[in-house]
Scaffold this motif. Structure first.
Motif, PDB file in Angstrom:
ATOM      1  N   ASN A  76       0.307  -1.274   0.081  1.00 30.58           N
ATOM      2  CA  ASN A  76       0.410  -0.146  -0.080  1.00 30.58           C
ATOM      3  C   ASN A  76       0.653   1.015  -0.004  1.00 30.58           C
ATOM      4  N   PHE A  77       1.626   1.336  -0.816  1.00 26.61           N
ATOM      5  CA  PHE A  77       2.719   2.851  -0.689  1.00 26.61           C
ATOM      6  C   PHE A  77       2.090   3.411  -2.032  1.00 26.61           C
ATOM      7  N   PHE A  78       2.513   4.243  -1.985  1.00 24.89           N
ATOM      8  CA  PHE A  78       1.027   5.519  -2.097  1.00 24.89           C
ATOM      9  C   PHE A  78       2.082   7.280  -2.896  1.00 24.89           C
ATOM     10  N   ILE A  79       2.191   6.867  -4.019  1.00 22.64           N
ATOM     11  CA  ILE A  79       3.300   8.346  -4.319  1.00 22.64           C
ATOM     12  C   ILE A  79       2.446   9.362  -4.968  1.00 22.64           C
ATOM     13  N   ASP A  80       1.870  10.400  -4.373  1.00 25.52           N
ATOM     14  CA  ASP A  80       0.766  11.646  -4.106  1.00 25.52           C
ATOM     15  C   ASP A  80       1.630  12.139  -5.245  1.00 25.52           C
ATOM     16  N   HIS A  81       1.494  12.266  -7.090  1.00 26.45           N
ATOM     17  CA  HIS A  81       1.645  13.355  -7.533  1.00 26.45           C
ATOM     18  C   HIS A  81       3.441  12.660  -8.050  1.00 26.45           C
ATOM     19  N   GLY A  82       4.340  13.540  -8.803  1.00 32.60           N
ATOM     20  CA  GLY A  82       6.013  12.382  -9.277  1.00 32.60           C
ATOM     21  C   GLY A  82       5.997  13.618  -8.334  1.00 32.60           C
ATOM     22  N   PHE A  83       7.932  13.489  -9.441  1.00 33.21           N
ATOM     23  CA  PHE A  83       9.008  14.166  -8.982  1.00 33.21           C
ATOM     24  C   PHE A  83       9.934  13.883  -8.304  1.00 33.21           C
ATOM     25  N   THR A  84       9.923  12.379  -7.477  1.00 29.33           N
ATOM     26  CA  THR A  84      10.275  11.493  -6.529  1.00 29.33           C
ATOM     27  C   THR A  84      11.255  11.457  -6.915  1.00 29.33           C
ATOM     28  N   VAL A  85      12.377  10.863  -6.875  1.00 31.32           N
ATOM     29  CA  VAL A  85      12.809   9.699  -6.281  1.00 31.32           C
ATOM     30  C   VAL A  85      13.409   8.814  -4.773  1.00 31.32           C
ATOM     31  N   ILE A  86      13.785   7.856  -4.863  1.00 30.78           N
ATOM     32  CA  ILE A  86      14.245   6.817  -4.191  1.00 30.78           C
ATOM     33  C   ILE A  86      15.187   5.717  -3.960  1.00 30.78           C
ATOM     34  N   GLY A  87      16.164   5.947  -3.388  1.00 33.70           N
ATOM     35  CA  GLY A  87      17.288   5.636  -3.767  1.00 33.70           C
ATOM     36  C   GLY A  87      17.690   3.560  -4.234  1.00 33.70           C
ATOM     37  N   GLU A  88      18.838   3.249  -4.074  1.00 34.59           N
ATOM     38  CA  GLU A  88      19.102   2.060  -3.948  1.00 34.59           C
ATOM     39  C   GLU A  88      18.565   1.351  -2.878  1.00 34.59           C
ATOM     40  N   THR A  89      19.041   1.802  -1.633  1.00 36.82           N
ATOM     41  CA  THR A  89      19.211   0.245  -0.826  1.00 36.82           C
ATOM     42  C   THR A  89      17.711   1.288   0.338  1.00 36.82           C
ATOM     43  N   ALA A  90      16.933   2.020  -0.333  1.00 36.82           N
ATOM     44  CA  ALA A  90      15.946   2.503   0.848  1.00 36.82           C
ATOM     45  C   ALA A  90      14.786   1.486   0.655  1.00 36.82           C
ATOM     46  N   GLU A  91      14.212   1.394   1.799  1.00 35.55           N
ATOM     47  CA  GLU A  91      13.520   0.378   2.789  1.00 35.55           C
ATOM     48  C   GLU A  91      12.487   1.675   2.419  1.00 35.55           C
ATOM     49  N   ILE A  92      10.744   0.968   2.226  1.00 36.11           N
ATOM     50  CA  ILE A  92       9.418   1.761   2.993  1.00 36.11           C
ATOM     51  C   ILE A  92       8.593   0.406   3.440  1.00 36.11           C
ATOM     52  N   GLY A  93       8.044   0.833   5.006  1.00 36.88           N
ATOM     53  CA  GLY A  93       7.379  -0.304   4.909  1.00 36.88           C
ATOM     54  C   GLY A  93       5.764   0.062   4.161  1.00 36.88           C
ATOM     55  N   ASP A  94       4.794  -0.478   5.549  1.00 35.53           N
ATOM     56  CA  ASP A  94       3.504  -0.868   4.963  1.00 35.53           C
ATOM     57  C   ASP A  94       3.035   0.501   5.180  1.00 35.53           C
ATOM     58  N   ASN A  95       2.033   0.839   3.967  1.00 33.52           N
ATOM     59  CA  ASN A  95       0.952   2.171   4.137  1.00 33.52           C
ATOM     60  C   ASN A  95       1.716   3.546   4.290  1.00 33.52           C
ATOM     61  N   VAL A  96       2.893   3.350   3.529  1.00 33.70           N
ATOM     62  CA  VAL A  96       3.585   4.292   3.659  1.00 33.70           C
ATOM     63  C   VAL A  96       2.978   5.918   2.016  1.00 33.70           C
ATOM     64  N   THR A  97       3.307   7.144   2.829  1.00 33.85           N
ATOM     65  CA  THR A  97       2.273   8.171   2.063  1.00 33.85           C
ATOM     66  C   THR A  97       3.385   9.191   1.435  1.00 33.85           C
ATOM     67  N   ILE A  98       3.740   9.615   0.424  1.00 30.99           N
ATOM     68  CA  ILE A  98       4.763  10.355  -0.283  1.00 30.99           C
ATOM     69  C   ILE A  98       4.513  10.923  -1.107  1.00 30.99           C
ATOM     70  N   TYR A  99       4.241  12.645  -0.751  1.00 32.20           N
ATOM     71  CA  TYR A  99       4.149  13.335  -1.503  1.00 32.20           C
ATOM     72  C   TYR A  99       5.532  14.250  -3.038  1.00 32.20           C
ATOM     73  N   GLN A 100       5.400  15.375  -3.939  1.00 30.21           N
ATOM     74  CA  GLN A 100       5.384  15.147  -4.538  1.00 30.21           C
ATOM     75  C   GLN A 100       6.369  15.551  -3.801  1.00 30.21           C
ATOM     76  N   CYS A 101       7.877  16.257  -5.425  1.00 34.50           N
ATOM     77  CA  CYS A 101       9.394  15.999  -5.095  1.00 34.50           C
ATOM     78  C   CYS A 101      10.067  15.709  -3.987  1.00 34.50           C
ATOM     79  N   VAL A 102       9.697  14.635  -3.029  1.00 38.23           N
ATOM     80  CA  VAL A 102      10.288  13.718  -2.494  1.00 38.23           C
ATOM     81  C   VAL A 102      11.902  13.616  -2.193  1.00 38.23           C
ATOM     82  N   THR A 103      12.646  13.316  -1.530  1.00 35.63           N
ATOM     83  CA  THR A 103      14.107  12.620  -2.107  1.00 35.63           C
ATOM     84  C   THR A 103      14.753  11.683  -1.006  1.00 35.63           C
ATOM     85  N   LEU A 104      14.109  10.155  -1.401  1.00 31.43           N
ATOM     86  CA  LEU A 104      15.329   9.356   0.007  1.00 31.43           C
ATOM     87  C   LEU A 104      16.657   9.375  -0.751  1.00 31.43           C
ATOM     88  N   GLY A 105      17.116  10.083  -0.336  1.00 37.72           N
ATOM     89  CA  GLY A 105      18.633   9.942  -1.360  1.00 37.72           C
ATOM     90  C   GLY A 105      20.200   9.476  -0.230  1.00 37.72           C
TER      91      GLY A 105
END
Length: 239
Positions: A76-105
């Motif tokens: 249930n991962f949800f990216i609301d709108h675009g322009f988001t960057v998520i890196g190679e070793t990023a780990e994301i749990g359940d029910n996470v919400t990310i909005y636009q222009c976010v960087t997980l660097g």
């Protein structure tokens, strides 16, 4: 599989009141990017790195969302709108919400080895638009990252991070217990007292009151002091 898809689309709809139907949600850039990432991640796990990257580049061209094929993403991962960057070793749990222009660097390793260099987001995290979450840190469960915050340290469970560099704030229990807060930012600013200068004004009132008490004691002859404690030495006027 169909039931899982329906459940996912319903989870998106519960966080975004805009869509009128599930069919409309299927056109969301974040939903398309997540679907393509699943394919790219499968290829990456199979060590078909070129084809994984090919899918990744196609997804980025189509959605303006760049998710590295190596990133691990829960349900249930949800990216609301675009322009988001998520890196190679990023780990994301359940029910996470990310909005636009976010960087997980990631950080630049000094030992020449990649290793874990991107953030880990636990379950039910919300990351507001423009936020930058950098390094191999852990963002605790039910934490909120406010819009444009820059986070480089671990985030405690249930904390709300705001500012540049982000600082943790205490929010009322009724806010913390909410299942979902749009953009991860409470409408009532938990830092309003400091931001609006109320603390400074209170300190100024306290100083003025202390000065009045000192003046009264001087007139009574009960204390002997030099110049006023709160006077401007250069101009001789009270601050």
């Amino acid at each position: 599989m169909f039931e899982r898809l329906v459940s996912y689309l319903d989870s998106v709809r519960s966080r975004d009141p805009a869509p009128r139907s599930r069919w409309e949600i299927l056109l969301y850039p974040g939903v398309i990017a997540l679907g393509l990432h699943k394919v790219a991640h499968w290829l990456f796990e199979a060590k078909l790195f070129f084809f994984a990257r090919l899918i990744n580049h196609f997804s980025r061209f189509l959605t303006a969302i760049d998710i590295h094929p190596g990133a691990k993403i829960g349900k249930n991962f949800f990216i609301d709108h675009g322009f988001t960057v998520i890196g190679e070793t990023a780990e994301i749990g359940d029910n996470v919400t990310i909005y636009q222009c976010v960087t997980l660097g990631g950080t630049n390793p000094t030992n020449g080895e990649g290793g874990k260099r991107h953030p880990t987001l636990r379950d039910n995290v919300i990351v507001g638009s423009g936020a930058q979450v950098i390094g191999p840190i852990t963002v605790g469960e039910r934490s909120r990252i406010g819009a444009n915050a820059v986070v480089t340290d671990d985030v405690p469970e249930g904390a709300t991070m705001v500012g540049l560099k982000a600082r943790s704030t205490l929010v009322p229990a009724e806010e913390w217990m909410k299942e979902f807060i749009p953009y991860g930012t409470p409408c009532d600013d938990p830092c309003a007292e400091g931001v609006n200068g109320d603390c400074v004004e209170k300190l100024q009132r306290d100083v003025a009151r202390l000065q009045e008490q000192i003046d009264a004691l001087k007139k009574q002859g009960e204390v002997s002091v030099g110049p006023d404690l709160f006077s401007d030495r250069k101009s001789g006027t009270k601050s």
